[in-house]
Design an enzyme around this catalytic site. Structure first.
Site, PDB file in Angstrom:
ATOM      1  N   GLN A 136     -24.912  32.733 -32.457  1.00  0.00           N
ATOM      2  CA  GLN A 136     -24.229  33.918 -33.166  1.00  0.00           C
ATOM      3  C   GLN A 136     -23.771  33.990 -34.392  1.00  0.00           C
ATOM      4  O   GLN A 136     -23.128  34.283 -35.170  1.00  0.00           O
ATOM      5  CB  GLN A 136     -23.368  34.594 -32.310  1.00  0.00           C
ATOM      6  CG  GLN A 136     -22.736  35.698 -32.761  1.00  0.00           C
ATOM      7  CD  GLN A 136     -21.354  36.521 -31.287  1.00  0.00           C
ATOM      8  OE1 GLN A 136     -20.651  37.112 -31.828  1.00  0.00           O
ATOM      9  NE2 GLN A 136     -22.056  36.392 -30.445  1.00  0.00           N
ATOM     10  N   GLU A 148     -18.387  30.795 -26.836  1.00  0.00           N
ATOM     11  CA  GLU A 148     -17.561  31.784 -27.491  1.00  0.00           C
ATOM     12  C   GLU A 148     -16.772  31.723 -26.511  1.00  0.00           C
ATOM     13  O   GLU A 148     -15.043  31.202 -26.788  1.00  0.00           O
ATOM     14  CB  GLU A 148     -18.033  33.051 -27.556  1.00  0.00           C
ATOM     15  CG  GLU A 148     -17.538  34.348 -27.337  1.00  0.00           C
ATOM     16  CD  GLU A 148     -16.350  34.300 -28.622  1.00  0.00           C
ATOM     17  OE1 GLU A 148     -15.382  34.782 -28.888  1.00  0.00           O
ATOM     18  OE2 GLU A 148     -17.362  34.288 -29.135  1.00  0.00           O
ATOM     19  N   ASP A 178     -17.075  33.704 -32.389  1.00  0.00           N
ATOM     20  CA  ASP A 178     -18.552  33.254 -32.639  1.00  0.00           C
ATOM     21  C   ASP A 178     -18.201  33.681 -33.870  1.00  0.00           C
ATOM     22  O   ASP A 178     -18.617  33.414 -35.140  1.00  0.00           O
ATOM     23  CB  ASP A 178     -19.446  33.765 -31.861  1.00  0.00           C
ATOM     24  CG  ASP A 178     -20.068  32.914 -31.109  1.00  0.00           C
ATOM     25  OD1 ASP A 178     -19.952  32.074 -31.375  1.00  0.00           O
ATOM     26  OD2 ASP A 178     -20.100  32.953 -30.112  1.00  0.00           O
ATOM     27  N   GLY A 193       4.145  42.520 -32.256  1.00  0.00           N
ATOM     28  CA  GLY A 193       4.483  42.459 -33.168  1.00  0.00           C
ATOM     29  C   GLY A 193       6.179  43.089 -32.457  1.00  0.00           C
ATOM     30  O   GLY A 193       7.244  42.999 -33.356  1.00  0.00           O
ATOM     31  N   GLY A 194       6.520  42.921 -31.781  1.00  0.00           N
ATOM     32  CA  GLY A 194       7.617  42.934 -30.770  1.00  0.00           C
ATOM     33  C   GLY A 194       8.491  44.028 -30.655  1.00  0.00           C
ATOM     34  O   GLY A 194       9.332  44.395 -30.030  1.00  0.00           O
TER      35      GLY A 194
END
Length: 415
Positions: free
Chosen positions: A16, A138, A167, A246-247
């Site tokens: 992959q 992976e 991958d 992001g908070g």
């Protein structure tokens, strides 16, 4: 004209990570020549088959727009053909274990000697260090790159994601490195090595968690749910469940039909900037002025109850209605879309993000298209090649062999 038209890629990749890289280059117009073992091919041709004796979806969805050549570089004639391909190609891409290409008799120094303009690109599991000889898949990359330790819920096991960030994510990194090296070659005239480690790629995607690791030294992470719930922090960035990185306070809520539909959920963000709109939407206008709810700081220890109240509303409508109601109010949210829903979404077909492909043995199947859109280089997704489908064509047009020489190469087992 395609963006990478005129660029020829010697594709020595399999499974992959490497094929996802070379497929991107092929989508942009590069002539990608995939080298496969005679009679066997890329191992994924036979993995996870849903139709007997037909190339698997695993293979077909990673090898569009390529030409397949069967070649054994370990034979005398195969080595000569491989050398000629190195001479004629601009880029060579491989994701074998450490030293595999060297053992074929073509270390980087020899490749440079054969073609000083060659861009030699590799994907490895790890960069130099204690694990540089280790094999990686992976989920191993997700675990060693920090993703798994920060995914899941605080009281549960670490969790890997279904997105192939190790991958295919590293494949995209390598494609960018190759294109950058090709651009530099236009100035310098020289080739170079391009290397991407899967662990490095995962760490790069976990930058907000590395950010939080450093913030821990200065106190608790106030935006994490566990802070509002009074759960102390340890020494490492914790698993944060469905908290927003992001908070902004956010989580996944049940919607109408959740009892029978495992994807009847929506991600809902109670963003401070639209707090008033959230209160009006869920029938709690009094919270806008209430001293215990009016500001982000005082809401922290109540977020679990606040989301429970929001969920009382989301459970009365389906996930798409939540989105229709929230978007005009600038409330960030998103339905949990199943792969079935994504496969059937017309807009994704219209943009080429999801494509239908015809295959001579498999018939029609769905695949992902190019996620990167260029206005002057539209992408046509062409089916994956059958094993060795283009061997004679490439031996004649690229390597320059005659019909007799091609026949001899077949007889010798070189191709």
């Amino acid at each position: 004209m395609k963006a990478l038209e005129g660029v020829r890629v010697l594709d020595m990749t399999h499974v992959q990570s490497g094929p996802s890289c070379t497929q991107l280059l092929a989508w942009f117009g590069a002539d990608v020549i995939k080298i496969e073992r005679p009679g066997v091919g890329d191992i994924t041709r036979g993995q996870l088959r849903d139709i007997p004796d037909v190339d698997s979806l695993y293979f077909t969805m990673l090898n569009h727009n390529k030409r397949s050549v069967t070649l054994n570089p370990k034979t005398e004639q195969g080595s000569k053909i491989f050398r000629k391909l190195i001479e004629e190609c601009d880029v060579m891409v491989e994701n074998f274990g450490p030293g595999a290409i060297d053992r074929m008799g073509f270390p980087w120094e020899k490749i440079q000697e054969i073609n000083p303009r060659m861009i030699y690109a590799s994907i490895k599991g790890f960069g130099p260090g204690p694990y540089d000889d280790c094999k990686v898949y992976e989920n191993v990359a997700q675990c060693t790159g920090g993703a798994a330790s920060t995914t899941g819920f605080l009281d549960g096991l670490p969790v890997v994601t279904g997105a192939q960030i190790g991958d295919s994510g590293t494949g995209m990194n390598l494609a960018l490195g190759i294109v950058t090296a090709l651009y530099q070659r236009e100035q310098s005239g020289k080739g170079q090595r391009v290397e991407c480690a899967m662990q490095d790629g995962i760490i790069n995607l976990c930058r907000v968690k590395l950010r939080d690791q450093q913030r821990l030294a200065h106190g608790p992470l106030n935006e994490y749910s566990q802070h509002g719930e009074g759960v102390p922090f340890g020494e490492a960035t914790p698993r944060a469940g469905n908290d927003s990185g992001g908070g902004q306070p956010g989580t996944i809520l049940r919607c109408n039909g959740w009892e029978t539909d495992p994807n009847a959920y929506v991600y809902f963000i109670a963003q401070a900037a639209v707090w008033g709109n959230v209160c009006d939407l869920i029938g709690k206008p009094e919270w806008k002025e209430d001293p215990g709810y009016a500001t982000p700081g005082v809401r922290l220890d109540k977020m679990k109850d606040i989301f429970a109240t929001i969920e009382e509303w989301t459970m009365t409508v389906d996930k798409f209605e939540v989105m229709r109601r929230c978007n005009p109010l600038n409330i960030p949210c998103g339905p949990i879309l199943s792969m079935k829903e994504i496969a059937e979404e017309p807009s994704l077909r219209d943009t080429g993000t999801i494509v239908e492909v015809d295959h001579p043995e498999r018939g029609t199947y769905l695949s992902v298209g190019n996620p990167i859109k260029l206005s002057e280089s539209p992408v046509d997704v062409v089916r994956s090649p059958l094993l060795g489908e283009h061997t004679d064509e490439v031996l004649e047009s690229v390597v320059g062999l005659s019909e007799e020489e091609i026949a001899a190469a077949h007889e010798s087992g070189a191709v």
